[in-house]
Design a protein around this motif. Structure first.
Motif, PDB file in Angstrom:
ATOM      1  N   SER A 192     -57.508 120.122  44.067  1.00 30.69           N
ATOM      2  CA  SER A 192     -56.130 119.652  43.955  1.00 30.69           C
ATOM      3  C   SER A 192     -56.110 118.176  44.311  1.00 30.69           C
ATOM      4  CB  SER A 192     -55.197 120.422  44.888  1.00 30.69           C
ATOM      5  OG  SER A 192     -53.954 119.753  45.025  1.00 30.69           O
ATOM      6  N   ALA A 193     -55.758 117.334  43.351  1.00 28.48           N
ATOM      7  CA  ALA A 193     -55.735 115.895  43.611  1.00 28.48           C
ATOM      8  C   ALA A 193     -54.700 115.534  44.669  1.00 28.48           C
ATOM      9  CB  ALA A 193     -55.456 115.129  42.314  1.00 28.48           C
ATOM     10  N   GLN A 194     -53.542 116.192  44.619  1.00 25.75           N
ATOM     11  CA  GLN A 194     -52.493 115.841  45.587  1.00 25.75           C
ATOM     12  C   GLN A 194     -52.876 116.273  46.999  1.00 25.75           C
ATOM     13  OE1 GLN A 194     -50.290 113.806  44.819  1.00 25.75           O
ATOM     14  NE2 GLN A 194     -49.158 114.258  42.943  1.00 25.75           N
ATOM     15  N   VAL A 195     -53.508 117.409  47.145  1.00 21.79           N
ATOM     16  CA  VAL A 195     -54.002 117.821  48.467  1.00 21.79           C
ATOM     17  C   VAL A 195     -55.042 116.815  48.958  1.00 21.79           C
ATOM     18  CG1 VAL A 195     -55.325 119.577  49.707  1.00 21.79           C
ATOM     19  CG2 VAL A 195     -53.494 120.266  48.142  1.00 21.79           C
ATOM     20  N   THR A 196     -55.937 116.404  48.070  1.00 22.18           N
ATOM     21  CA  THR A 196     -56.967 115.431  48.424  1.00 22.18           C
ATOM     22  C   THR A 196     -56.359 114.120  48.880  1.00 22.18           C
ATOM     23  OG1 THR A 196     -58.572 116.402  46.893  1.00 22.18           O
ATOM     24  CG2 THR A 196     -58.899 114.099  47.500  1.00 22.18           C
ATOM     25  N   LEU A 197     -55.371 113.624  48.145  1.00 19.64           N
ATOM     26  CA  LEU A 197     -54.743 112.351  48.503  1.00 19.64           C
ATOM     27  C   LEU A 197     -54.003 112.447  49.835  1.00 19.64           C
ATOM     28  CD1 LEU A 197     -53.486 111.406  44.940  1.00 19.64           C
ATOM     29  CD2 LEU A 197     -55.249 110.191  46.243  1.00 19.64           C
ATOM     30  N   ALA A 198     -53.350 113.564  50.074  1.00 22.35           N
ATOM     31  CA  ALA A 198     -52.687 113.750  51.368  1.00 22.35           C
ATOM     32  C   ALA A 198     -53.701 113.736  52.503  1.00 22.35           C
ATOM     33  CB  ALA A 198     -51.896 115.057  51.370  1.00 22.35           C
ATOM     34  N   MET A 199     -54.869 114.332  52.274  1.00 22.04           N
ATOM     35  CA  MET A 199     -55.906 114.354  53.301  1.00 22.04           C
ATOM     36  C   MET A 199     -56.469 112.955  53.569  1.00 22.04           C
ATOM     37  SD  MET A 199     -58.000 117.865  52.548  1.00 22.04           S
ATOM     38  CE  MET A 199     -57.276 119.471  52.939  1.00 22.04           C
ATOM     39  N   ILE A 200     -56.548 112.126  52.552  1.00 20.01           N
ATOM     40  CA  ILE A 200     -56.973 110.740  52.781  1.00 20.01           C
ATOM     41  C   ILE A 200     -55.905 110.003  53.568  1.00 20.01           C
ATOM     42  CG2 ILE A 200     -57.527 108.540  51.668  1.00 20.01           C
ATOM     43  CD1 ILE A 200     -58.791 110.152  49.395  1.00 20.01           C
ATOM     44  N   ALA A 201     -54.648 110.236  53.235  1.00 16.13           N
ATOM     45  CA  ALA A 201     -53.554 109.573  53.946  1.00 16.13           C
ATOM     46  C   ALA A 201     -53.536 109.933  55.427  1.00 16.13           C
ATOM     47  CB  ALA A 201     -52.210 109.931  53.300  1.00 16.13           C
ATOM     48  N   GLU A 202     -53.954 111.146  55.765  1.00 14.60           N
ATOM     49  CA  GLU A 202     -53.936 111.555  57.175  1.00 14.60           C
ATOM     50  C   GLU A 202     -55.260 111.291  57.886  1.00 14.60           C
ATOM     51  OE1 GLU A 202     -53.655 115.734  58.056  1.00 14.60           O
ATOM     52  OE2 GLU A 202     -54.760 116.281  56.244  1.00 14.60           O
ATOM     53  N   GLY A 203     -56.266 110.772  57.141  1.00 14.24           N
ATOM     54  CA  GLY A 203     -57.535 110.434  57.778  1.00 14.24           C
ATOM     55  C   GLY A 203     -58.550 111.542  57.822  1.00 14.24           C
ATOM     56  N   ALA A 204     -58.274 112.687  57.191  1.00 15.54           N
ATOM     57  CA  ALA A 204     -59.231 113.791  57.193  1.00 15.54           C
ATOM     58  C   ALA A 204     -60.366 113.546  56.210  1.00 15.54           C
ATOM     59  CB  ALA A 204     -58.516 115.093  56.854  1.00 15.54           C
ATOM     60  N   LEU A 205     -60.075 112.904  55.098  1.00 19.42           N
ATOM     61  CA  LEU A 205     -61.058 112.458  54.118  1.00 19.42           C
ATOM     62  C   LEU A 205     -61.044 110.934  54.073  1.00 19.42           C
ATOM     63  CD1 LEU A 205     -60.471 114.801  51.030  1.00 19.42           C
ATOM     64  CD2 LEU A 205     -62.467 114.795  52.540  1.00 19.42           C
ATOM     65  N   ASP A 206     -62.113 110.364  53.506  1.00 21.27           N
ATOM     66  CA  ASP A 206     -62.220 108.903  53.492  1.00 21.27           C
ATOM     67  C   ASP A 206     -62.135 108.282  52.109  1.00 21.27           C
ATOM     68  OD1 ASP A 206     -62.828 108.728  56.396  1.00 21.27           O
ATOM     69  OD2 ASP A 206     -64.590 109.869  55.775  1.00 21.27           O
ATOM     70  N   ALA A 207     -62.425 109.053  51.048  1.00 23.33           N
ATOM     71  CA  ALA A 207     -62.396 108.476  49.710  1.00 23.33           C
ATOM     72  C   ALA A 207     -62.390 109.573  48.658  1.00 23.33           C
ATOM     73  CB  ALA A 207     -63.605 107.565  49.479  1.00 23.33           C
ATOM     74  N   THR A 208     -61.881 109.222  47.473  1.00 18.83           N
ATOM     75  CA  THR A 208     -61.986 110.090  46.306  1.00 18.83           C
ATOM     76  C   THR A 208     -62.111 109.224  45.069  1.00 18.83           C
ATOM     77  OG1 THR A 208     -61.049 112.014  45.171  1.00 18.83           O
ATOM     78  CG2 THR A 208     -59.500 110.305  45.848  1.00 18.83           C
ATOM     79  N   ILE A 209     -62.812 109.738  44.047  1.00 17.99           N
ATOM     80  CA  ILE A 209     -63.096 108.929  42.861  1.00 17.99           C
ATOM     81  C   ILE A 209     -62.998 109.755  41.590  1.00 17.99           C
ATOM     82  CG2 ILE A 209     -64.619 107.301  44.064  1.00 17.99           C
ATOM     83  CD1 ILE A 209     -67.015 108.888  42.872  1.00 17.99           C
TER      84      ILE A 209
END
Length: 274
Positions: A192-209
């Motif tokens: 899920s791209a939106q779940v991924t982006l939310a996780m980057i916004a909260e600092g749980a993930l660092d990048a997506t491409i």
């Protein structure tokens, strides 16, 4: 408060209300054996919950902004973001493939845009009891302010390929995975791209491409969050990402060069240059 600020505040409130309402519909049907239809490809699926959730989201928006355009994944809504005027970009269930497999990583995403630029967004994950909201400056998860990670060493970072490469582009998918594995400490994929982006916004993930052109309903809400949380979002050339850009490179900022290099390697494969 100026009229402009009041309008933005109203859009933030409606984005959250609409995302919560749509997520409630999705959550009520989750793991209940709902019928699955295919929209074309073997992995492009839709359910009646998607449609019902989108109708509920639109109804919530129409109560306050009856004349705004709506861009939505399902049914007959617009499929491109207008460059002028106010509009809403919605995905009733982002991560439907997860949804139909009983995996909890799915979300209802709602973004308000004005003249093509997001001004407010909300992403609700009903199976995880998380709601992310971005106003004009800040991002909140369940009412608490969040921000991107402060990691500067890519070998401590976690990144993910996002969106989807069809069966005729699996060399690009493989390159995305290889580039992440070689450049970052670890790899995730959430479907899920939106779940991924939310996780980057909260600092749980660092990048997506990704090197592909993304649908606005998969991206606009989360992109607004990442930017407000202090992250960086560009296209493959390193220019500021727009809803009609090709490629999506998202990071906490500090690791953006690595993410951008990885995304460009995928493009090279797609162009036959690698």
């Amino acid at each position: 408060m100026t009229d402009s600020n009041a309008d933005t505040t109203a859009r933030v409130d409606v984005a959250e209300q609409a995302a919560r309402a749509g997520a409630t519909v999705a959550g009520d049907h989750f793991r209940r054996g709902i019928d699955v239809e295919r929209k074309g490809g073997k992995t492009n699926v839709v359910t009646e919950a998607d449609r019902e959730s989108q109708r509920r989201v639109i109804a919530e928006i129409r109560e306050t902004f009856p004349d705004d355009a709506v861009v939505g994944e399902e049914e007959d809504e617009l499929k491109a973001v207008p460059d002028e005027g106010a509009a809403w970009v919605i995905d009733p269930i982002d991560g439907t493939n997860n949804y139909v497999r009983d995996i909890r990583a799915f979300a209802t995403a709602v973004a308000a845009v004005v003249d093509g630029e997001p001004v407010a967004s909300a992403i609700a994950l009903p199976a995880m009891d998380d709601v992310y909201v971005a106003d004009a400056e800040t991002v909140y998860r369940n009412g608490t302010e969040v921000s991107v990670s402060d990691r500067t060493d890519p070998e401590t970072g976690a990144a993910t390929p996002t969106v989807w490469w069809d069966f005729d582009a699996r060399d690009e998918y493989a390159t995305a995975c290889a580039e992440i594995v070689e450049r970052f400490g670890d790899m995730r994929r959430f479907g899920s791209a939106q779940v991924t982006l939310a996780m980057i916004a909260e600092g749980a993930l660092d990048a997506t491409i990704t090197n592909v052109a993304c649908n606005p309903w998969d991206t606009v809400a989360g992109v607004h969050m990442v930017r407000n949380a202090g992250g960086t979002v560009t296209d493959l050339d390193g220019d500021r990402w727009r809803h009609d850009s090709t490629g999506l490179v998202v990071s906490n900022g500090s690791l953006h060069d690595e993410a951008l290099a990885a995304a460009r390697a995928i493009r090279a494969v797609a162009d036959g240059d690698a």
